[in-house]
Write a protein that holds these residues in place. Structure first.
Motif, short mmCIF file in Angstrom:
data_model
loop_
_atom_site.label_atom_id
_atom_site.label_comp_id
_atom_site.label_asym_id
_atom_site.label_seq_id
_atom_site.Cartn_x
_atom_site.Cartn_y
_atom_site.Cartn_z
N MET A 1 0.85 -1.18 0.00
CA MET A 1 0.00 0.00 0.00
C MET A 1 0.90 1.24 0.00
N ALA A 2 0.49 2.26 -0.72
CA ALA A 2 1.27 3.48 -0.84
C ALA A 2 1.28 4.25 0.48
N GLU A 3 2.46 4.69 0.87
CA GLU A 3 2.60 5.46 2.11
C GLU A 3 2.79 6.93 1.83
N GLY A 4 3.22 7.29 0.66
CA GLY A 4 3.47 8.67 0.30
C GLY A 4 4.95 8.95 0.11
N CYS A 5 5.24 10.13 -0.39
CA CYS A 5 6.62 10.55 -0.64
C CYS A 5 7.41 10.52 0.67
N MET A 6 8.63 9.98 0.62
CA MET A 6 9.42 9.88 1.83
C MET A 6 9.92 11.24 2.33
N LYS A 7 9.84 12.28 1.51
CA LYS A 7 10.28 13.61 1.92
C LYS A 7 9.14 14.48 2.45
N CYS A 8 7.98 14.45 1.76
CA CYS A 8 6.90 15.36 2.17
C CYS A 8 5.59 14.66 2.50
N GLY A 9 5.46 13.36 2.17
CA GLY A 9 4.26 12.62 2.48
C GLY A 9 3.17 12.68 1.42
N SER A 10 3.37 13.47 0.38
CA SER A 10 2.37 13.58 -0.69
C SER A 10 2.19 12.23 -1.39
#
Length: 67
Positions: A1-10
């Motif tokens: 499952m996608a968690e989001g960008c590791m830098k900003c969470g987008s």
């Protein structure tokens, strides 16, 4: 499952295919033998490169989000 960008969470990302030169001979003859898929966050611009030869039909967006 996608968690989001590791830098900003987008969770908004796009892909782009790019080619790059390798060593001195390929630069002299303008041969771009290194092909990559770039996955980048549309919010902050964080990017990851995936070698097209080793990333077959898998979804590189899943790798970007840690899936």
């Amino acid at each position: 499952m996608a968690e989001g960008c590791m830098k900003c969470g987008s969770t908004d990302a796009k892909t782009k295919d790019v080619s790059m030169t390798g060593g001195a001979l390929s630069k002299m003859f303008d041969v771009q033998a290194n092909k990559f898929t770039v996955v980048y966050c549309t919010n902050c611009g964080y990017s990851e490169f995936y070698n097209k030869k080793s990333s077959t039909a898998g979804n590189v967006i899943d790798f970007f989000f840690g899936g």
